[in-house]
Scaffold this motif. Sequence first.
Motif, PDB file in Angstrom:
ATOM      1  N   ALA A  30       0.879  -1.324  -0.228  1.00  0.00           N
ATOM      2  CA  ALA A  30       0.214   0.193   0.249  1.00  0.00           C
ATOM      3  C   ALA A  30       0.871   1.366  -0.467  1.00  0.00           C
ATOM      4  O   ALA A  30       0.632   2.089  -0.062  1.00  0.00           O
ATOM      5  N   ASP A  31       2.255   1.335   0.830  1.00  0.00           N
ATOM      6  CA  ASP A  31       2.596   2.128   0.682  1.00  0.00           C
ATOM      7  C   ASP A  31       3.437   2.688  -0.528  1.00  0.00           C
ATOM      8  O   ASP A  31       3.836   3.967  -1.542  1.00  0.00           O
ATOM      9  N   TRP A  32       4.300   0.967  -1.078  1.00  0.00           N
ATOM     10  CA  TRP A  32       5.195   1.574  -2.310  1.00  0.00           C
ATOM     11  C   TRP A  32       4.581   1.794  -4.107  1.00  0.00           C
ATOM     12  O   TRP A  32       4.763   1.853  -4.688  1.00  0.00           O
ATOM     13  N   LEU A  33       3.129   0.756  -3.909  1.00  0.00           N
ATOM     14  CA  LEU A  33       2.527   0.994  -5.472  1.00  0.00           C
ATOM     15  C   LEU A  33       2.264   1.675  -5.248  1.00  0.00           C
ATOM     16  O   LEU A  33       2.180   3.124  -4.537  1.00  0.00           O
ATOM     17  N   PRO A  34       3.224   2.680  -6.177  1.00  0.00           N
ATOM     18  CA  PRO A  34       2.284   4.187  -6.973  1.00  0.00           C
ATOM     19  C   PRO A  34       1.041   4.678  -6.885  1.00  0.00           C
ATOM     20  O   PRO A  34      -0.234   3.929  -7.224  1.00  0.00           O
ATOM     21  N   VAL A  35       0.302   5.935  -6.402  1.00  0.00           N
ATOM     22  CA  VAL A  35      -0.486   6.399  -6.130  1.00  0.00           C
ATOM     23  C   VAL A  35      -1.298   6.432  -7.668  1.00  0.00           C
ATOM     24  O   VAL A  35      -3.297   5.993  -6.989  1.00  0.00           O
ATOM     25  N   HIS A  36      -1.021   6.232  -8.398  1.00  0.00           N
ATOM     26  CA  HIS A  36      -2.086   6.250  -9.522  1.00  0.00           C
ATOM     27  C   HIS A  36      -2.781   4.958 -10.343  1.00  0.00           C
ATOM     28  O   HIS A  36      -3.529   4.371 -10.778  1.00  0.00           O
ATOM     29  N   LYS A  37      -2.096   4.298  -9.356  1.00  0.00           N
ATOM     30  CA  LYS A  37      -2.219   2.663  -9.692  1.00  0.00           C
ATOM     31  C   LYS A  37      -3.409   2.116  -9.158  1.00  0.00           C
ATOM     32  O   LYS A  37      -3.256   2.471  -7.662  1.00  0.00           O
ATOM     33  N   VAL A  38      -4.063   0.792  -9.525  1.00  0.00           N
ATOM     34  CA  VAL A  38      -5.337   0.013  -8.279  1.00  0.00           C
ATOM     35  C   VAL A  38      -4.563  -0.667  -7.718  1.00  0.00           C
ATOM     36  O   VAL A  38      -3.185  -1.579  -8.654  1.00  0.00           O
ATOM     37  N   LEU A  39      -4.433  -0.635  -6.886  1.00  0.00           N
ATOM     38  CA  LEU A  39      -4.134  -2.087  -5.527  1.00  0.00           C
ATOM     39  C   LEU A  39      -5.895  -2.810  -5.707  1.00  0.00           C
ATOM     40  O   LEU A  39      -6.378  -2.399  -5.232  1.00  0.00           O
ATOM     41  N   SER A  40      -5.200  -4.770  -5.787  1.00  0.00           N
ATOM     42  CA  SER A  40      -6.925  -4.889  -5.557  1.00  0.00           C
ATOM     43  C   SER A  40      -6.118  -5.772  -4.660  1.00  0.00           C
ATOM     44  O   SER A  40      -4.907  -6.908  -4.921  1.00  0.00           O
ATOM     45  N   VAL A  41      -6.466  -6.349  -3.290  1.00  0.00           N
ATOM     46  CA  VAL A  41      -6.598  -6.549  -2.340  1.00  0.00           C
ATOM     47  C   VAL A  41      -7.374  -8.226  -2.483  1.00  0.00           C
ATOM     48  O   VAL A  41      -8.124  -8.142  -2.160  1.00  0.00           O
ATOM     49  N   GLY A  42      -6.582  -8.723  -2.294  1.00  0.00           N
ATOM     50  CA  GLY A  42      -7.271 -10.591  -2.203  1.00  0.00           C
ATOM     51  C   GLY A  42      -7.314 -10.320  -1.035  1.00  0.00           C
ATOM     52  O   GLY A  42      -7.226 -11.688  -0.471  1.00  0.00           O
ATOM     53  N   ILE A  43      -8.447 -10.010  -0.323  1.00  0.00           N
ATOM     54  CA  ILE A  43      -9.119 -10.228   1.254  1.00  0.00           C
ATOM     55  C   ILE A  43      -9.779 -11.045   2.059  1.00  0.00           C
ATOM     56  O   ILE A  43      -9.629 -11.550   2.626  1.00  0.00           O
ATOM     57  N   VAL A  44     -10.444 -12.186   0.315  1.00  0.00           N
ATOM     58  CA  VAL A  44     -11.565 -13.216   0.564  1.00  0.00           C
ATOM     59  C   VAL A  44     -11.356 -14.473   0.335  1.00  0.00           C
ATOM     60  O   VAL A  44     -10.051 -14.601  -0.718  1.00  0.00           O
ATOM     61  N   ASP A  45     -10.722 -15.603   1.306  1.00  0.00           N
ATOM     62  CA  ASP A  45     -10.131 -16.447   0.817  1.00  0.00           C
ATOM     63  C   ASP A  45     -10.788 -17.409  -0.909  1.00  0.00           C
ATOM     64  O   ASP A  45     -11.595 -18.032  -0.351  1.00  0.00           O
TER      65      ASP A  45
END
Length: 786
Positions: free
Chosen positions: A305-320
């Motif tokens: 969350a810190d390193w991925l440049p802010v203009h990029k989408v972060l998709s978090v796989g939170i459901v197993d």
Amino acid sequence: MTNTHKTISTHIPGFPRIGAARELKFALERNWRGELSDAELEDVGRDLRARHWALQRDAGLDFVTVGDFAFYDQVANHIQLLGCEPARYGFQPDQPQLSRYFTMARGRGAANTHAAHADHDAGCGCGARDADALPAAAALEMTKWFDTNYHYLVPEFTPETAFTLACERLFDEVAEAKALGHAVKAALIGPLTFLWLGKAKTDGFDRLSLLDKLLPIYGQILDRLKAQGVQWVQIDEPILGIDLPAPWRSAFENSYWQLNQVGVPLLLATYFSPLEENLSLACRLPVAGLHVDGVRAPQELASIADWLPVHKVLSVGIVDGRNIWRTDLDAALAVLQPIVDKRAGKLWLSSSCSLLHVPFTLAAETALDAETRSWLAFATEKLAELNTLKQALHADAGADTALATSRAAIASRRASPRVHQQAVRDRLEHLPAGADQRRAHFAERQAAQRARFRLPNFPTTTIGSFPQTPAIRAARASFKRGDLSLTDYEAAMRAEIADAVQRQEALGLDVLVHGEAERNDMVEYFGEQLDGFAFTQHGWVQSYGSRCVKPPIIYGDVSRPQAMTVSWTVHAQSLTGKPMKGMLTGPITILQWSFVRDDQPRARTALQIALAIRDEVADLEHAGIGIIQIDEPAVREGLPLRRSRWTAYLDWATHAFRVSASAVGDATQIHTHMCYAEFNDILPQIAAMDADVITIETSRSDMELLNGFGQFRYPNEIGPGVYDIHSPRVPDQQEMVRLLHKASAVIPPANLWVNPDCGLKTRGWAETESALRNMVAAAHQLRAVY
Ligand SMILES: Nc1nc2c(c(=O)[nH]1)N[C@@H](CNc1ccc(C(=O)N[C@@H](CCC(=O)N[C@@H](CCC(=O)N[C@@H](CCC(=O)O)C(=O)O)C(=O)O)C(=O)O)cc1)CN2
Ligand SMILES: [Zn+2]
């Protein structure tokens, strides 16, 4: 919850394709038997896709995923998409694509025979029917998809391999979804993972050298998808979660720089394993978004969350996506909230990986007790969880009821007296030192066993199962429906066992098996009899092609209320003077092929299972069974994807096996069995399991796999498989004699057993008896020489 802007999106990396009622399996098998036309099969596929997309949309996902459907396997789809069908099949351009696809998947017999078909039993209408003139060709090799029980078809690469955009299927599916009004995210396996998963068919050939030829085709595919108006393209590169050689790592940057030129937004998807040393690389790649597995690697979320440049989408796989437990939504929200604040407008929520690895829906599980059921979420229910998480983060009161239900279920599971058994805990706590050691060393045991059994050299045996005939399956189905009584069902199975014993005696085998007629599956069968396990009626998960498994669910401390196999085995032993091998599934394989509880370490669950198996082994010995096999085909598959975690895993895994096997006297012979795998990595640990005899799958590698055992001077006895059971082809005597000579050159002949590669449950009796007759003759020939 603080964020009131409705900016979070939801999606999944993939959905199960087999169908709620395994519609795809049955349609495929009818097509292979010639009972369903190709056009009708395509209709079934189209209908399933439409239903699965509708489920995603109706659950509130912002995109449907297109490209996760396959008639056999998604890697095989890419072989056709990328135009790299192996030349050895000699396909003609006018041969329909679907028939070529099934030929690669299932093999092709010689003209007018079906000899080389993999999985002949499922029907044999494929390749041979439209290709009389073409020579026999073996199916593509099949291997495990990372650390799952799903098997993919292995692409074959040579210096001559060329790529072209050769299949319209993906674009047709995108058009279908668009016509249905869906917002489309197309999904592809990435070029580096595709090359990694393939196998060089020329000695010394570096398949990475194909990358420059491959990338332009990916460029063309992306161009086409862009022209079709897809909003996103997900590109899966799960190999970013394994220990990659340097040239592979450094190939990423340039490859994605090139692909990004197309201008369609790319979501690079990783899963199953932490990114570790590839983390900053993954964050840096020139793509529009990154998907990470927040279940397998939650510790990396903050730095991503810190390193991925802010203009990029972060998709978090939170459901197993690998397990069936309901998500602890409060815990998930606690993880997500800080990320929401950091990544305003650029956060997606997802399952950790494709939902291919979990069953379709809980709705069908009417027989499951209400409490257990409330703890679970299958694929369909996981879609709803994603929507609830999104609503909660959007501070939408619509989530409140779902959150409350979820909270109650999590609390009930945590506190349930059915999960915790003090007696099991105490037994684990007080396991005596040495409980994982046989009493004597192997040499002493071997002498005692030789004196007891007086087997000839090159003793012959089989791996356990005999053909699961339609009659056996029908009897079991009828029993489960309540149409056949328990007494009649058991009588029918006893008759099957008697038949198997008689056939083995007639063949002259030395160590017999009862044949496993009474077992639906080698793991499900034990799960059904152990406490701490639940099982489903319809919880099927694709294993390969049309073949599925129904993994049991381990929800609580494991114990064995009563003996599981003793009466069947004693019945079988009573029918013969030859030794009857007791047949059990080992703790690691039961663990690996079940859905496992996530509230305690896997090692602990494995040890609980080991103690249950240990008691079964002791009961079998007490009932006079002198040879007991404890199957462990899944030991290699259970290896963590990261090497740094191997030792810890192998330590507890071998410990658990030894605990299961060590309660017996010196003259009781313990066998184990493992299927085809890369054993060389783990030979010391296989030796440390200290089984008196190990049978392994070696015939497909022409005994090459045995070299490692020879070089390592594997100390105990070995039965290297002398014929492939995946094909109905009957090997002749000389072929097996040749393999046994090869084996004798690397293993002391006095330590060799003679057996097929694996169990015979998917074969028919006719080919089984012919092959075993030749195998016994081959053993006799060897005895005359050594
Ligand atoms: N768990 C597990 N994983 C494994 C293996 C394995 O043996 N077990 N082997 C390796 C290869 N994988 C395999 C996976 C599945 C099958 C397989 O044959 N599956 C069967 C189902 C086997 C089964 O559980 N059969 C049950 C139920 C059969 C069934 O579907 N019955 C019908 C009705 C059938 C009838 O009326 O006759 C129904 O319930 O609808 C039984 O025998 O009782 C299939 O998909 O067809 C083989 C190998 C690796 N992983
Ligand atoms: Zn096997």
